[in-house]
Design a protein around this motif. Structure first.
Motif, PDB file in Angstrom:
ATOM      1  N   GLU A 206       0.831  -1.201   0.000  1.00 42.01           N
ATOM      2  CA  GLU A 206       0.000   0.000   0.000  1.00 42.01           C
ATOM      3  C   GLU A 206       0.873   1.261   0.000  1.00 42.01           C
ATOM      4  O   GLU A 206       0.565   2.250  -0.664  1.00 42.01           O
ATOM      5  N   ASP A 207       1.941   1.218   0.764  1.00 41.22           N
ATOM      6  CA  ASP A 207       2.848   2.360   0.855  1.00 41.22           C
ATOM      7  C   ASP A 207       3.552   2.613  -0.476  1.00 41.22           C
ATOM      8  O   ASP A 207       3.677   3.765  -0.927  1.00 41.22           O
ATOM      9  N   ILE A 208       4.017   1.550  -1.121  1.00 45.10           N
ATOM     10  CA  ILE A 208       4.666   1.693  -2.426  1.00 45.10           C
ATOM     11  C   ILE A 208       3.697   2.320  -3.429  1.00 45.10           C
ATOM     12  O   ILE A 208       4.060   3.225  -4.201  1.00 45.10           O
ATOM     13  N   GLN A 209       2.470   1.866  -3.418  1.00 45.05           N
ATOM     14  CA  GLN A 209       1.491   2.374  -4.371  1.00 45.05           C
ATOM     15  C   GLN A 209       1.135   3.829  -4.103  1.00 45.05           C
ATOM     16  O   GLN A 209       1.080   4.646  -5.023  1.00 45.05           O
ATOM     17  N   SER A 210       0.894   4.183  -2.846  1.00 35.14           N
ATOM     18  CA  SER A 210       0.498   5.564  -2.546  1.00 35.14           C
ATOM     19  C   SER A 210       1.663   6.525  -2.723  1.00 35.14           C
ATOM     20  O   SER A 210       1.498   7.629  -3.279  1.00 35.14           O
ATOM     21  N   MET A 211       2.860   6.141  -2.298  1.00 36.34           N
ATOM     22  CA  MET A 211       4.011   7.025  -2.465  1.00 36.34           C
ATOM     23  C   MET A 211       4.439   7.097  -3.929  1.00 36.34           C
ATOM     24  O   MET A 211       4.864   8.148  -4.425  1.00 36.34           O
ATOM     25  N   GLY A 212       4.310   5.979  -4.637  1.00 30.49           N
ATOM     26  CA  GLY A 212       4.590   6.003  -6.068  1.00 30.49           C
ATOM     27  C   GLY A 212       3.646   6.930  -6.801  1.00 30.49           C
ATOM     28  O   GLY A 212       4.046   7.675  -7.706  1.00 30.49           O
ATOM     29  N   GLU A 213       2.384   6.902  -6.395  1.00 30.72           N
ATOM     30  CA  GLU A 213       1.417   7.793  -7.015  1.00 30.72           C
ATOM     31  C   GLU A 213       1.693   9.244  -6.685  1.00 30.72           C
ATOM     32  O   GLU A 213       1.560  10.132  -7.536  1.00 30.72           O
ATOM     33  N   ALA A 214       2.109   9.515  -5.451  1.00 32.32           N
ATOM     34  CA  ALA A 214       2.441  10.895  -5.079  1.00 32.32           C
ATOM     35  C   ALA A 214       3.602  11.421  -5.926  1.00 32.32           C
ATOM     36  O   ALA A 214       3.591  12.577  -6.364  1.00 32.32           O
ATOM     37  N   ILE A 215       4.589  10.572  -6.172  1.00 33.15           N
ATOM     38  CA  ILE A 215       5.722  10.977  -7.011  1.00 33.15           C
ATOM     39  C   ILE A 215       5.263  11.250  -8.440  1.00 33.15           C
ATOM     40  O   ILE A 215       5.633  12.257  -9.053  1.00 33.15           O
ATOM     41  N   ARG A 216       4.450  10.349  -8.974  1.00 30.02           N
ATOM     42  CA  ARG A 216       3.963  10.560 -10.331  1.00 30.02           C
ATOM     43  C   ARG A 216       3.123  11.833 -10.444  1.00 30.02           C
ATOM     44  O   ARG A 216       3.244  12.600 -11.404  1.00 30.02           O
ATOM     45  N   LEU A 217       2.284  12.059  -9.440  1.00 25.94           N
ATOM     46  CA  LEU A 217       1.431  13.239  -9.460  1.00 25.94           C
ATOM     47  C   LEU A 217       2.251  14.522  -9.397  1.00 25.94           C
ATOM     48  O   LEU A 217       1.971  15.486 -10.105  1.00 25.94           O
ATOM     49  N   LYS A 221       2.093  17.288 -12.254  1.00 24.15           N
ATOM     50  CA  LYS A 221       1.560  18.611 -11.938  1.00 24.15           C
ATOM     51  C   LYS A 221       2.596  19.707 -12.130  1.00 24.15           C
ATOM     52  O   LYS A 221       2.274  20.816 -12.568  1.00 24.15           O
ATOM     53  N   TYR A 222       3.849  19.395 -11.820  1.00 28.04           N
ATOM     54  CA  TYR A 222       4.901  20.411 -11.883  1.00 28.04           C
ATOM     55  C   TYR A 222       5.849  20.211 -13.065  1.00 28.04           C
ATOM     56  O   TYR A 222       6.934  20.772 -13.104  1.00 28.04           O
ATOM     57  N   ASP A 223       5.421  19.400 -14.029  1.00 28.77           N
ATOM     58  CA  ASP A 223       6.115  19.257 -15.311  1.00 28.77           C
ATOM     59  C   ASP A 223       7.583  18.848 -15.136  1.00 28.77           C
ATOM     60  O   ASP A 223       8.502  19.476 -15.649  1.00 28.77           O
ATOM     61  N   ARG A 224       7.810  17.701 -14.410  1.00 22.65           N
ATOM     62  CA  ARG A 224       9.178  17.223 -14.194  1.00 22.65           C
ATOM     63  C   ARG A 224       9.427  15.844 -14.802  1.00 22.65           C
ATOM     64  O   ARG A 224      10.393  15.171 -14.436  1.00 22.65           O
ATOM     65  N   TRP A 225       8.600  15.427 -15.744  1.00 27.15           N
ATOM     66  CA  TRP A 225       8.828  14.137 -16.386  1.00 27.15           C
ATOM     67  C   TRP A 225      10.122  14.116 -17.193  1.00 27.15           C
ATOM     68  O   TRP A 225      10.749  13.065 -17.352  1.00 27.15           O
ATOM     69  N   GLN A 226      10.537  15.243 -17.729  1.00 32.24           N
ATOM     70  CA  GLN A 226      11.732  15.282 -18.558  1.00 32.24           C
ATOM     71  C   GLN A 226      13.000  15.573 -17.756  1.00 32.24           C
ATOM     72  O   GLN A 226      14.090  15.617 -18.323  1.00 32.24           O
ATOM     73  N   SER A 227      12.873  15.765 -16.457  1.00 39.00           N
ATOM     74  CA  SER A 227      14.042  16.010 -15.618  1.00 39.00           C
ATOM     75  C   SER A 227      14.736  14.691 -15.271  1.00 39.00           C
ATOM     76  O   SER A 227      14.076  13.660 -15.145  1.00 39.00           O
ATOM     77  N   PRO A 228      16.060  14.687 -15.081  1.00 36.22           N
ATOM     78  CA  PRO A 228      16.718  13.516 -14.491  1.00 36.22           C
ATOM     79  C   PRO A 228      16.098  13.232 -13.119  1.00 36.22           C
ATOM     80  O   PRO A 228      15.874  14.157 -12.338  1.00 36.22           O
ATOM     81  N   LYS A 251       5.184   0.327 -13.550  1.00 38.95           N
ATOM     82  CA  LYS A 251       3.806   0.811 -13.544  1.00 38.95           C
ATOM     83  C   LYS A 251       3.621   2.019 -14.461  1.00 38.95           C
ATOM     84  O   LYS A 251       2.663   2.081 -15.231  1.00 38.95           O
ATOM     85  N   TYR A 252       4.512   2.987 -14.377  1.00 39.85           N
ATOM     86  CA  TYR A 252       4.334   4.248 -15.093  1.00 39.85           C
ATOM     87  C   TYR A 252       5.396   4.511 -16.153  1.00 39.85           C
ATOM     88  O   TYR A 252       5.357   5.548 -16.806  1.00 39.85           O
ATOM     89  N   LYS A 253       6.364   3.585 -16.305  1.00 41.55           N
ATOM     90  CA  LYS A 253       7.510   3.815 -17.188  1.00 41.55           C
ATOM     91  C   LYS A 253       8.237   5.100 -16.772  1.00 41.55           C
ATOM     92  O   LYS A 253       8.732   5.866 -17.607  1.00 41.55           O
ATOM     93  N   PHE A 254       8.302   5.290 -15.485  1.00 42.39           N
ATOM     94  CA  PHE A 254       8.952   6.443 -14.862  1.00 42.39           C
ATOM     95  C   PHE A 254      10.376   6.005 -14.512  1.00 42.39           C
ATOM     96  O   PHE A 254      10.641   5.484 -13.436  1.00 42.39           O
ATOM     97  N   TYR A 255      11.292   6.205 -15.454  1.00 43.71           N
ATOM     98  CA  TYR A 255      12.641   5.659 -15.324  1.00 43.71           C
ATOM     99  C   TYR A 255      13.547   6.607 -14.541  1.00 43.71           C
ATOM    100  O   TYR A 255      13.487   7.832 -14.710  1.00 43.71           O
ATOM    101  N   LEU A 256      14.362   6.021 -13.692  1.00 39.63           N
ATOM    102  CA  LEU A 256      15.195   6.767 -12.760  1.00 39.63           C
ATOM    103  C   LEU A 256      16.638   6.837 -13.236  1.00 39.63           C
ATOM    104  O   LEU A 256      17.118   5.947 -13.945  1.00 39.63           O
ATOM    105  N   ASN A 257      17.321   7.877 -12.784  1.00 37.37           N
ATOM    106  CA  ASN A 257      18.764   8.001 -13.009  1.00 37.37           C
ATOM    107  C   ASN A 257      19.569   7.554 -11.804  1.00 37.37           C
ATOM    108  O   ASN A 257      20.701   7.093 -11.955  1.00 37.37           O
TER     109      ASN A 257
END
Length: 544
Positions: A206-217, A221-228, A251-257
């Motif tokens: 549950e924590d992974i899902q809610s915190m993962g969603e907060a990061i994605r949101l 919202k603040y247009d940081r998908w293209q940031s490292p 889940k989101y193809k939100f790849y990390l550096n």
């Protein structure tokens, strides 16, 4: 169906049963888990922002900019880091999780810092940061090491007289990265909304899902998908970070550096002193030795140089000691006596006491026993610190002198003042620093076995060959010992090319290694190298 300011988010599922607190022992008399859902906001601060209707995602949660949460507050600041004046904006507020039918579920509190005057955000890293517990707010990394303010303590890490102070953090990472500090549900100002059970967020999945969603949101919202993108977690926050590394990418193809693991614990078997699980005993031994070295309880030849002594003990722990534990009652008397003698030599404990433990020294018993004759106990989070119990006959300490007796008060005072006075965010909820309201924590995903998220991190590294992992360890950390972290990485099946992406650094400090001023200074240098290395790799990539 249309609703106000609806943005897609993910399904949060599962109700799980729990076990005990992982990386932070609970003080006696502390609060347990409570099904409490206080009002999330002060009505006087309700947002009157304009609304735009967006499509509803039928598969999951959404975020709503509804009038019952306060609008984010932005303030302007500046700080000098390494002689460079950094102007930045602090944004403080909530990300609200809402069900697909428009019902609010929880408000995730965040504080973000972004450097002003950056024309191209694709060249500016974004670091998503949290602490652990489980049950801890992000205050420790926020006001101890990464953020633009830090709690003022002595160079060793001793608490100064109340009411305490905080100062500009000249060792902040803000010159290298923007950052957002996220508080999981029921920590900080984050809460399940009125009428919703907070227990639905209190578990590993549950924590992974809610915190993962907060990061994605936040990124949306603040247009940081293209940031490292980087994650930085401490203690159970490293467990969360490892789980999120795979979850966000799959889940989101939100790849990390990069993933920063401060006082890491990925495999819970390495820290559970359960009957039948002998793994922690050799993995904790080098930290017992470091602690005895610090308190000058070792023989003169072992007191000369800490790192040389630890190398000797590490070899014994993985070799002769580990083998002896595996043999159990099949050890000969001569072998048993030999192990007793070496354990006594490497821990500063008496041979008689070692025999009483049957060669198995529990962490809490060690904390009580090492300086029993001096009437002192040593800290679990940072074994450099000592405390004094009501009497000297107990089996374990009454409290952790490196937590309850040292850092909790200054960090609580600093955060409660800072949010209102400087960030201008008004909220009458108690800021939950570190408590038991998340207990019991649910682990139904690993019934009858130990949670091991090292495999999640390995999968993330396999899928993403550019993912860098930095592991920070304190020699005096008896909550998440450095040798256990090394063991975890050496046994997680990393390929040679993946091992090159992992970097360990060690500090003569404890769990909150940044309270030790020399370590704080060195961590800043090491952090600069990580971000410089990643940005160099990005900038060297072909543009077409």
């Amino acid at each position: 169906m249309k609703r106000r300011s609806l943005i897609r988010c993910a399904i949060l599922t599962g109700i799980m049963t729990g076990t005990a607190l992982l990386c932070q022992a609970q003080p006696r008399g502390g609060r347990g888990a409570e099904n409490v859902a206080p009002p999330p906001v002060n009505p006087a601060t309700e947002s009157k922002a304009a609304v735009v209707a967006l499509p509803l995602d039928p598969t999951g949660y959404i975020i709503s900019n509804s009038p019952n949460i306060p609008a984010p507050v932005s303030t302007k600041h500046s700080i000098s880091i390494k002689g460079q004046l950094i102007s930045y904006t602090a944004t403080t507020g909530y990300l609200q999780l809402v069900t697909e039918d428009g019902k609010p579920k929880a408000n995730i509190f965040f504080v973000a810092y972004t450097k002003d005057g950056v024309a191209d955000r694709t060249k500016r890293p974004m670091t998503y940061t949290f602490n652990g517990g489980p049950g801890s707010s992000s205050v420790w990394l926020h006001m101890g090491i990464i953020g633009p303010k830090r709690v003022l303590m002595s160079d060793k890490g001793d608490v100064l007289p109340p009411p305490y102070r905080y100062v500009d953090n000249e060792y902040s990472w803000l010159d290298k990265t923007d950052m957002v500090f996220l508080d999981p549900v029921t920590t900080g100002y984050s809460r399940a909304v009125t009428g919703e059970s907070d227990k639905q967020f209190h578990g590993y999945e549950e924590d992974i899902q809610s915190m993962g969603e907060a990061i994605r949101l936040y990124a949306t919202k603040y247009d940081r998908w293209q940031s490292p993108k980087f994650l930085a977690g401490e203690s159970y926050g490293t467990t969360r970070a490892a789980g999120l590394s795979e979850y966000l990418q799959s889940k989101y193809k939100f790849y990390l550096n990069g993933v920063v693991l401060i006082s890491s614990i990925l495999n819970m078997q390495t820290a559970r002193f359960d009957i039948g699980n002998d793994l922690p005993f050799p993995l904790f031994l080098p930290t017992y030795t470091a602690t005895a070295w610090y308190h000058k309880k070792l023989d003169a030849d072992l007191q000369r140089d800490l790192k040389s002594t630890l190398k000797e003990v590490e070899a014994f722990a993985l070799g002769e000691y580990h083998t002896a534990l595996m043999k159990g009652s099949e050890l000969s008397e001569a072998e048993y006596t030999g192990i007793v003698n070496k354990l006594s030599r490497y821990t500063g404990l008496s041979k008689e006491y070692i025999r009483q433990t049957n060669l198995r020294i529990d962490i809490h018993k060690f904390d009580k026993e090492l300086r029993r004759t001096d009437g002192l106990t040593v800290g679990r989070l940072d074994s450099r610190f000592t405390g004094r119990d009501y009497n000297d006959v107990g089996v374990s300490p009454e409290f952790d002198p490196s937590n309850d007796g040292t850092i909790s008060g200054p960090y609580s005072a600093a955060m409660n003042h800072y949010v209102r006075a400087e960030l201008k965010f008004k909220n009458d909820l108690p800021y939950e620093i570190l408590g038991g309201r998340v207990q019991p924590w649910n682990y139904n995903n690993v019934q009858n076995r130990y949670l091991n998220v090292a495999e999640s991190l390995r999968k993330a590294m396999a899928v993403n060959p550019y993912l860098k992992v930095w592991v920070l360890c304190g020699y005096y950390d008896l909550a998440t010992p450095y040798f256990a972290a090394e063991y975890t990485f050496s046994t997680m099946g990393l390929r040679p090319e993946q091992k090159k992406n992992v970097n360990f650094t060690f500090y003569e400090a404890g769990h909150m290694l940044y309270v030790h001023k020399p370590s704080l200074v060195q961590v800043k240098k090491d952090a600069d190298r990580l971000y410089d290395e990643v940005m160099k790799e990005i900038n060297a990539a072909p543009l077409n």
